[in-house]
Design an enzyme around this catalytic site. Structure first.
Site, PDB file in Angstrom:
ATOM      1  CB  ILE A  18      -7.558  -2.696   3.532  1.00 39.31           C
ATOM      2  CG1 ILE A  18      -8.408  -3.960   3.673  1.00 39.31           C
ATOM      3  CG2 ILE A  18      -8.167  -1.556   4.337  1.00 39.31           C
ATOM      4  CD1 ILE A  18      -8.503  -4.496   5.092  1.00 39.31           C
ATOM      5  CG  ASN A  90      -4.249  -0.549   6.162  1.00 38.71           C
ATOM      6  OD1 ASN A  90      -5.138  -1.317   6.496  1.00 38.71           O
ATOM      7  ND2 ASN A  90      -3.576  -0.681   5.022  1.00 38.71           N
ATOM      8  CE1 TYR A 155      -2.833  -9.918  11.537  1.00 39.27           C
ATOM      9  CE2 TYR A 155      -4.743 -11.069  12.422  1.00 39.27           C
ATOM     10  CZ  TYR A 155      -4.202 -10.117  11.573  1.00 39.27           C
ATOM     11  OH  TYR A 155      -5.018  -9.373  10.761  1.00 39.27           O
ATOM     12  CE  LYS A 159      -3.977  -6.848  12.896  1.00 43.78           C
ATOM     13  NZ  LYS A 159      -3.744  -5.576  12.171  1.00 43.78           N
TER      14      LYS A 159
END
Length: 264
Positions: A18, A90, A155, A159
């Site tokens: 990405i 990112n 994780y 997030k």
């Protein structure tokens, strides 16, 4: 005029799937880009390649979990590129243990550090300058894992916390004309999936059935959403959480089929 003409952007995770797409789209839209990634050799090689092609890019190799290291690297790049107008936080590390039962205290701390603390360290390198200039745009890259239960609990917790963190930044920094938004991608066809695809070549095909668009994303599709939010085209958008997920968070078509006994 290009969307990001004259802007200086810091992009972390800049040589990943990405990240590479973000850098390419930002350059196409006229930005100068500072590439930050823990993969120092890859950063230097990519910057050399882009400079040779005539692009205004600058290297800031660093592990964002190390606050001092990332600040030193970014400050050195800013001395050449100029003050940062845009931060794209990112960088992330894919979830380690798949379940709580397999999650240790060490793996929990590692996931939180890589996917939450590192984003704070990144944004801290630029926020004082943005506030002083009363201008700036922050785009955080989260995940649909932070919106619903999809395994990888540490994780996912990191997030989910990024959504709250982004909204807090939007609330506190709005008075300084600094915007903060978060995109939450679903499955994206990146090199990070290489090992899983190697073990199970049908991985993407198996996942497609969960997405209303019946496919997984390409990195450029995530990058395009980030470019929009980073640009002045989104000048009155802040505190937004944008799923870039092919409709995954819109609903569960497979469950709906079971409930209605109809194929939607």
């Amino acid at each position: 005029m290009k969307r990001l003409e004259g802007k200086v952007a810091l992009v972390t995770g800049a040589v990943g799937g990405i990240g590479t797409a973000i850098v390419e789209d930002f350059l196409a839209e006229g930005a100068k880009v500072i590439l930050c990634d823990v993969k120092a050799d890859d950063v230097l090689a990519r910057v050399a390649e882009l400079v040779k092609a005539g692009h205004p890019v600058f290297a800031a190799p660093a592990n964002i979990v190390d606050a001092a290291a990332v600040r030193d690297a970014v400050d050195a790049a800013v001395a050449k590129a100029g003050p940062i107008d845009i931060v794209v936080a990112n960088a992330n590390i894919g979830g380690r243990p798949a379940t709580l039962a397999k999650t240790s205290a060490e793996s929990w701390r590692a996931d939180i550090g890589d996917n939450l603390a590192g984003q704070f360290n990144t944004i801290a390198t630029a926020i004082d300058g943005m506030k002083a200039r009363r201008s700036g745009s922050i785009v955080v890259v989260g995940s649909v894992n932070g919106l619903t239960t999809l395994g990888q609990p540490a994780y996912s917790a990191a997030k989910a916390a990024l959504v709250s963190y982004t909204r807090t930044m939007a609330t506190e920094y709005g008075a300084f004309n600094v915007r903060a938004n978060i995109v939450c991608p679903g499955t994206v066809r990146t090199p990070a999936w290489a090992e899983r695809v190697k073990n199970r070549p049908e991985t993407f095909e198996t996942l497609m059935k969960w997405y209303p668009l019946r496919r997984v994303a390409e990195p450029r599709e995530v990058a395009k959403a980030i470019t929009f939010l980073a640009s002045d085209d989104a000048s009155f958008i802040t505190g937004a959480m944008l799923p870039v997920d092919g409709g995954l968070m819109a609903g569960n078509r497979l469950m709906a089929n079971e409930l209605t006994h109809e194929e939607l």
